[in-house]
Design an enzyme around this catalytic site. Sequence first.
Site, PDB file in Angstrom:
ATOM      1  N   ARG A 159      42.836  10.325 -10.037  1.00  0.00           N
ATOM      2  CA  ARG A 159      42.311  10.435  -8.673  1.00  0.00           C
ATOM      3  C   ARG A 159      41.888   9.087  -8.091  1.00  0.00           C
ATOM      4  NH1 ARG A 159      38.519  15.297 -10.666  1.00  0.00           N
ATOM      5  NH2 ARG A 159      38.968  14.222 -12.620  1.00  0.00           N
ATOM      6  N   ASN A 202      27.808  21.126 -15.028  1.00  0.00           N
ATOM      7  CA  ASN A 202      27.846  20.340 -16.263  1.00  0.00           C
ATOM      8  C   ASN A 202      27.917  18.850 -15.934  1.00  0.00           C
ATOM      9  OD1 ASN A 202      28.482  19.300 -18.793  1.00  0.00           O
ATOM     10  ND2 ASN A 202      30.674  19.816 -18.593  1.00  0.00           N
TER      11      ASN A 202
HETATM   12  C1  UD1 Z   1      34.297  16.684 -16.587  1.00  0.00           C
HETATM   13  C2  UD1 Z   1      33.920  18.028 -17.197  1.00  0.00           C
HETATM   14  C3  UD1 Z   1      33.189  18.867 -16.131  1.00  0.00           C
HETATM   15  C4  UD1 Z   1      31.967  18.119 -15.630  1.00  0.00           C
HETATM   16  C5  UD1 Z   1      32.349  16.737 -15.112  1.00  0.00           C
HETATM   17  C6  UD1 Z   1      31.101  15.940 -14.809  1.00  0.00           C
HETATM   18  C7  UD1 Z   1      35.688  18.575 -18.842  1.00  0.00           C
HETATM   19  C8  UD1 Z   1      36.894  19.392 -19.113  1.00  0.00           C
HETATM   20  N1  UD1 Z   1      35.129  18.707 -17.634  1.00  0.00           N
HETATM   21  O1  UD1 Z   1      35.231  16.931 -15.547  1.00  0.00           O
HETATM   22  O2  UD1 Z   1      32.789  20.112 -16.691  1.00  0.00           O
HETATM   23  O3  UD1 Z   1      31.316  18.866 -14.621  1.00  0.00           O
HETATM   24  O4  UD1 Z   1      33.114  16.021 -16.111  1.00  0.00           O
HETATM   25  O5  UD1 Z   1      31.371  14.663 -14.348  1.00  0.00           O
HETATM   26  O6  UD1 Z   1      35.252  17.850 -19.725  1.00  0.00           O
HETATM   27  N2  UD1 Z   1      38.853  11.325 -20.730  1.00  0.00           N
HETATM   28  C9  UD1 Z   1      39.371  10.817 -21.901  1.00  0.00           C
HETATM   29  N3  UD1 Z   1      40.499  11.360 -22.421  1.00  0.00           N
HETATM   30  C10 UD1 Z   1      41.128  12.408 -21.834  1.00  0.00           C
HETATM   31  C11 UD1 Z   1      40.602  12.928 -20.644  1.00  0.00           C
HETATM   32  C12 UD1 Z   1      39.451  12.388 -20.124  1.00  0.00           C
HETATM   33  O7  UD1 Z   1      38.825   9.879 -22.472  1.00  0.00           O
HETATM   34  O8  UD1 Z   1      42.151  12.856 -22.385  1.00  0.00           O
HETATM   35  C13 UD1 Z   1      37.635  10.726 -20.169  1.00  0.00           C
HETATM   36  C14 UD1 Z   1      37.814  10.190 -18.774  1.00  0.00           C
HETATM   37  O9  UD1 Z   1      38.249   8.836 -18.811  1.00  0.00           O
HETATM   38  C15 UD1 Z   1      36.435  10.365 -18.141  1.00  0.00           C
HETATM   39  C16 UD1 Z   1      35.815  11.515 -18.918  1.00  0.00           C
HETATM   40  O10 UD1 Z   1      36.632  11.711 -20.061  1.00  0.00           O
HETATM   41  O11 UD1 Z   1      35.631   9.219 -18.287  1.00  0.00           O
HETATM   42  C17 UD1 Z   1      35.766  12.796 -18.098  1.00  0.00           C
HETATM   43  O12 UD1 Z   1      37.070  13.092 -17.626  1.00  0.00           O
HETATM   44  P1  UD1 Z   1      37.338  13.525 -16.110  1.00  0.00           P
HETATM   45  O13 UD1 Z   1      38.795  13.722 -15.945  1.00  0.00           O
HETATM   46  O14 UD1 Z   1      36.652  12.614 -15.193  1.00  0.00           O
HETATM   47  O15 UD1 Z   1      36.621  14.943 -16.107  1.00  0.00           O
HETATM   48  P2  UD1 Z   1      36.087  15.770 -14.838  1.00  0.00           P
HETATM   49  O16 UD1 Z   1      37.236  16.419 -14.173  1.00  0.00           O
HETATM   50  O17 UD1 Z   1      35.213  14.923 -14.015  1.00  0.00           O
HETATM   51 CA    CA Z   2      34.674  12.807 -14.029  1.00  0.00          CA
END
Ligand code: UD1
Ligand code: CA
Length: 467
Positions: free
Chosen positions: A19, A176
């Site tokens: 995004r 969350n």
């Molecule tokens: C996530 C939570 C959501 C919460 C929100 C709060 C999940 C499924 N959802 O959603 O419940 O309300 O954060 O901000 O966890 N990342 C990795 N590897 C991956 C995918 C993601 O390291 O394979 C990292 C991303 O770089 C990021 C973090 O995990 O820093 C969260 O991922 P993001 O895609 O931002 O999750 P949200 O959709 O915001």
């Molecule tokens: Ca996030």
Amino acid sequence: MSYSKNLSVIILAAGKSKRMKSEISKALHNICYQPILYYILSSVNKINPKNVFVVVGHRSELIDKYVKSNFPGIKTVYQKKQLGTAHAVLAVKKYRKDLGEDILVLPGDCPLIASGSLKKLVNRKIKTSSAAVVLMTTASNPKGYGRIIKDRKGNVLKIVEEADATYAEKQMNEVNSSMYCFDKKILFENIENIDSKNSQKEYYLTDIVEKMVKNGNKVACLKISNSKEALGINDRIQLSKVEKVMQMTINEKMMQDGVTIKDPGSCYIGGSVKIERDSVIEPFCFIKGKSIIGSNCVIGPFSQITNTKVGSGSKINSSVIIDAVIGRNNNIGPHSYIRPDTVTGENVKIGAFCEVKKSKINNRSKVPHLSYVGDTEIGSSVNIGASSVTVNYDGYRKNKTIIEDNVFIGSDTMLVAPVRVGKGAVVAAGSVITDDVPSNCLAIERGSQKNIKDGAIRYRKKKEMKE
Ligand code: UD1
Ligand code: CA
């Protein structure tokens, strides 16, 4: 701290930053002149954990380099494919032996989290002997966040992602924060059972809550006291919103410590800047890096100050200063450019539209108008007349100019370096000085002036006849 030796921290920063639409990792985007990751790691370091792991993936080499050079004790772990937040935590499993019993998991995109809240989260987990504690908040606009679903008694049942939520679930406003404290053993027992059967086909860490609850493990929630700390950055609009909040936090701390900031909404001040009491920061100032502003200074509007020390009582007005040391009671600007390695003494004036580079200007000396001073040493009580230039570059190398104490340089003088003007000398206006001027000499270099009698009258007549 009692819990420190049992606490490990995992920060998830491998995501593709879809995004953000960016070629670099989201965690390296800056707010208030520092990467998002800087703020998270700084808060984490304050709670003194046993060890910290940053999970990296998308453009991992850049995060790797940043962590190595700025937080040398912290390890990066590679998540080859970004299959979701649960999958990211699993990347750390190979270090299981090194991990403490309490595992704090944080996302790499929530830089406002304060160390006090992290401490509370860990303490809650320990005190309640829970398998997991989820840090949550209530949001007036919960869109985009995972919703916390509870039973009638208020016990947590599961977390549902926005993309998978039913209409009724979407009405819930308890969200969350993506920050959790887990019991290591129960975390790894459950995490491998998470599947990717959801609308995004990802392995969600949030699904662990339902798994734990079903297995009879205790899952608790902790509401964050300042909901802003849970703000996440997924796109550039959120990036700018979080930057505003962070800037306000920094500015309010400055104001609480005795600095006047006239219009805090327009001043961008870095987190490592120090400003002493009774200084006034006028609107639209940008102060960054390791700058230190002494007491009783006035930093005038539209100033940009980077990695610079400004002595107390100095006034800076609409000027740009980089990597310099400004003495006490200086007066700089408007519209001057002070470049690296400039050092000034006390009561120095650098007035309007001047550029100074790699130069030393001693006490009480003045460069008041439209001058360039480069690779120069100026003694004390020197006056540099308007539009004078130290001609430091001959097309091949930079040469030095030395101007000793009590020298007076007339306006529009070119000092062609290397050159030295001795103590107490006077250089007449308009001179091009190529040879050293000995002490107390008057140097004058210009064509002699002719005054032609009635010449002006004849000139006008000639012009008017033509018309
Ligand atoms: C996530 C939570 C959501 C919460 C929100 C709060 C999940 C499924 N959802 O959603 O419940 O309300 O954060 O901000 O966890 N990342 C990795 N590897 C991956 C995918 C993601 O390291 O394979 C990292 C991303 O770089 C990021 C973090 O995990 O820093 C969260 O991922 P993001 O895609 O931002 O999750 P949200 O959709 O915001
Ligand atoms: Ca996030």
